[in-house]
Design an enzyme around this catalytic site. Structure first.
Site, PDB file in Angstrom:
ATOM      1  N   SER A   1     -21.417  -1.617   0.525  1.00  0.00           N
ATOM      2  CA  SER A   1     -21.564  -1.142  -0.844  1.00  0.00           C
ATOM      3  C   SER A   1     -20.384  -0.231  -1.220  1.00  0.00           C
ATOM      4  CB  SER A   1     -22.921  -0.434  -0.986  1.00  0.00           C
ATOM      5  OG  SER A   1     -23.239  -0.167  -2.327  1.00  0.00           O
TER       6      SER A   1
ATOM      7  N   ASP B   1     -26.772 -10.789  -4.743  1.00  0.00           N
ATOM      8  CA  ASP B   1     -26.504  -9.343  -4.717  1.00  0.00           C
ATOM      9  C   ASP B   1     -25.725  -8.933  -5.971  1.00  0.00           C
ATOM     10  OD1 ASP B   1     -25.740  -6.738  -4.186  1.00  0.00           O
ATOM     11  OD2 ASP B   1     -24.975  -7.148  -2.187  1.00  0.00           O
TER      12      ASP B   1
ATOM     13  N   HIS C   1     -29.274  -6.830  -2.271  1.00  0.00           N
ATOM     14  CA  HIS C   1     -28.237  -5.902  -1.803  1.00  0.00           C
ATOM     15  C   HIS C   1     -28.657  -5.148  -0.535  1.00  0.00           C
ATOM     16  CE1 HIS C   1     -24.710  -3.400  -2.036  1.00  0.00           C
ATOM     17  NE2 HIS C   1     -25.415  -2.286  -2.127  1.00  0.00           N
TER      18      HIS C   1
END
Length: 427
Positions: free
Chosen positions: A230, A294, A391
């Site tokens: 991320s 995602d 995610h």
């Protein structure tokens, strides 16, 4: 990226700041309840991300030399980066049998507080040691980190292109003072090659750069890799960009690869071309891994061509069966209508399958893949918000562990062939 998007991001940042305290309280209560009686900052106290996926051991089936080895090691390091120093050090030394080098919390000159976390460890090999630098990603209950994600104003640096201001600030962008000729307001900065750091307020890029130089000076055969999930993935790819800006050729030649998971966009087309050139020059392999639909890799949203952030180079995309394929670049305009149909309808059907898979995967793939009630609850919520739940980091851990060896080997060979083509054509 349009000015309207930037305005919207500012409004979101302001909203996040308003709810910062209640958000932090909710996160602290959740961690406290899930950690039972464990003392905070102890080796038995885990973050929300760590509690979502309690796996700490490396997969013993994946041996050094396998194509999946460094992708699987890197994603576990990216998950571990969310934990406190005691958990990280214990895991590295006792479970992974590697050398813990350091744990760092870095200062952000613009937010006037620490916002960036990373750690470094060393893996000893016969062929030469590998140093791993892992950046922590966004904590869902920390407003400062969420604000960094939404601070999407582009900052243009000569020779580099336009990049994501929030991530550059987190990496250690220096702040102009009002006395500087280039001062344009509170949110402008620059990247001097050398600075005199305040020991109480260390900056990520400079601290890590000097630490790597110190380690590599004592081991000529050692290499290093960068990784992050991320927001952490964004910092992992921006780090070599600043090294290139500063002409740190020796360090770049020692960089073996970059592994990012669910990484957001960090720069425009000019930045992408700059990075492609530098990665090829120094033989650095860049593995950008994406799971399902995602949403984070699609952020910031694409907008006007001259301002828009976009990814560069090929990536590896995994579906919900953990089958991976190499995607050459971002989707073209002709594919967007089909993608919209996927996100609105098929993604929700896929989320139902992922919930079912969560109940049965432990029986099919082994007990280490069994999903706890916390993760299953989020998968249930994911039927409404599939692109958010895709995610989650367990998806990335499973993808790298269950992928075929030849996927990463083929991807690595594909990158190497491109480097050879570029080198040959330049002679």
């Amino acid at each position: 990226m349009s000015w309207m998007m930037i305005f919207q991001s500012i409004l979101i940042e302001m909203t996040i700041k308003l709810i910062a305290k209640p958000l932090k309280i909710i996160g602290s209560i959740l961690e406290y309840l899930l950690n039972s009686n464990a003392q905070k900052d102890s080796k038995n106290y885990y973050s929300v991300v760590g509690l979502l996926d309690p796996r700490l051991n490396l997969d013993k089936k994946i041996k050094h030399g396998d194509g999946r080895y460094y992708p699987a090691l890197s994603v576990m390091a990216s998950k571990l980066a969310y934990e406190n120093k005691a958990v990280i050090q214990t895991t590295i030394c006792q479970r992974w049998k590697m050398e813990f080098v350091g744990y760092y919390i870095f200062y952000n000159e613009f937010q006037h507080k620490p916002t960036t976390q990373a750690f470094i460890f060393r893996e000893e090999n016969v062929d030469g040691d590998v140093i791993v630098v892992a950046f922590k990603g966004t904590s869902p209950f920390l407003a400062d980190e969420l604000s960094t994600d939404f601070n999407i104003s582009p900052i243009e640096i000569e020779g580099l292109g336009k990049t994501h201001l929030g991530y550059m600030l987190a990496l250690g962008l220096n702040k102009y003072t009002r006395q500087d000729d280039n001062y344009l307001g509170e949110f402008c900065g620059y990247w001097p090659k050398q600075i005199e750091q305040d020991p109480k307020h260390p900056l990520a890029y400079y601290t890590i750069r000097e630490k790597l130089k110190e380690i590599l000076a004592t081991n000529q055969n050692a290499k290093f890799i960068m990784t992050g999930y991320s927001y952490g993935g964004a910092l992992a790819i921006l780090f070599p960009a600043v090294l290139s800006l500063h002409g740190e050729v020796e360090l770049l030649d020692k960089m073996e690869g970059i592994y990012t998971y669910g990484q957001p966009r960090v720069g425009n087309g000019t930045f992408g071309q700059f990075m492609k050139k530098k990665l090829r020059e120094h033989g650095i392999k860049y593995y950008r891994i994406v799971y399902g639909c995602d949403v984070v890799p699609k952020f910031p949203p694409r907008g006007h061509a001259t301002m828009s952030f976009k990814h560069f180079g090929p990536s590896i995309h995994f579906n919900s069966l953990y089958q991976g394929k190499i995607v050459e670049d971002e989707i073209s305009k002709g594919e967007k209508i089909m993608k919209l149909f996927y996100y609105v309808i098929l993604a929700r059907l896929n989320a139902v399958w992922e919930l079912i898979r969560g109940f049965i995967i432990g029986y099919i793939k082994g007990p280490e893949y069994k999903e706890n009630w916390f993760l299953l609850t989020l998968r249930f919520i994911g039927i409404l918000f599939p692109c958010l739940v895709d995610h989650l980091i367990p998806n990335y851990i499973n993808s790298t562990r269950l992928a075929s060896d030849d996927l990463f080997e083929y991807y690595s060979a594909k990158l190497a062939s491109k480097e050879t083509t570029v080198t040959t054509s330049s002679k």
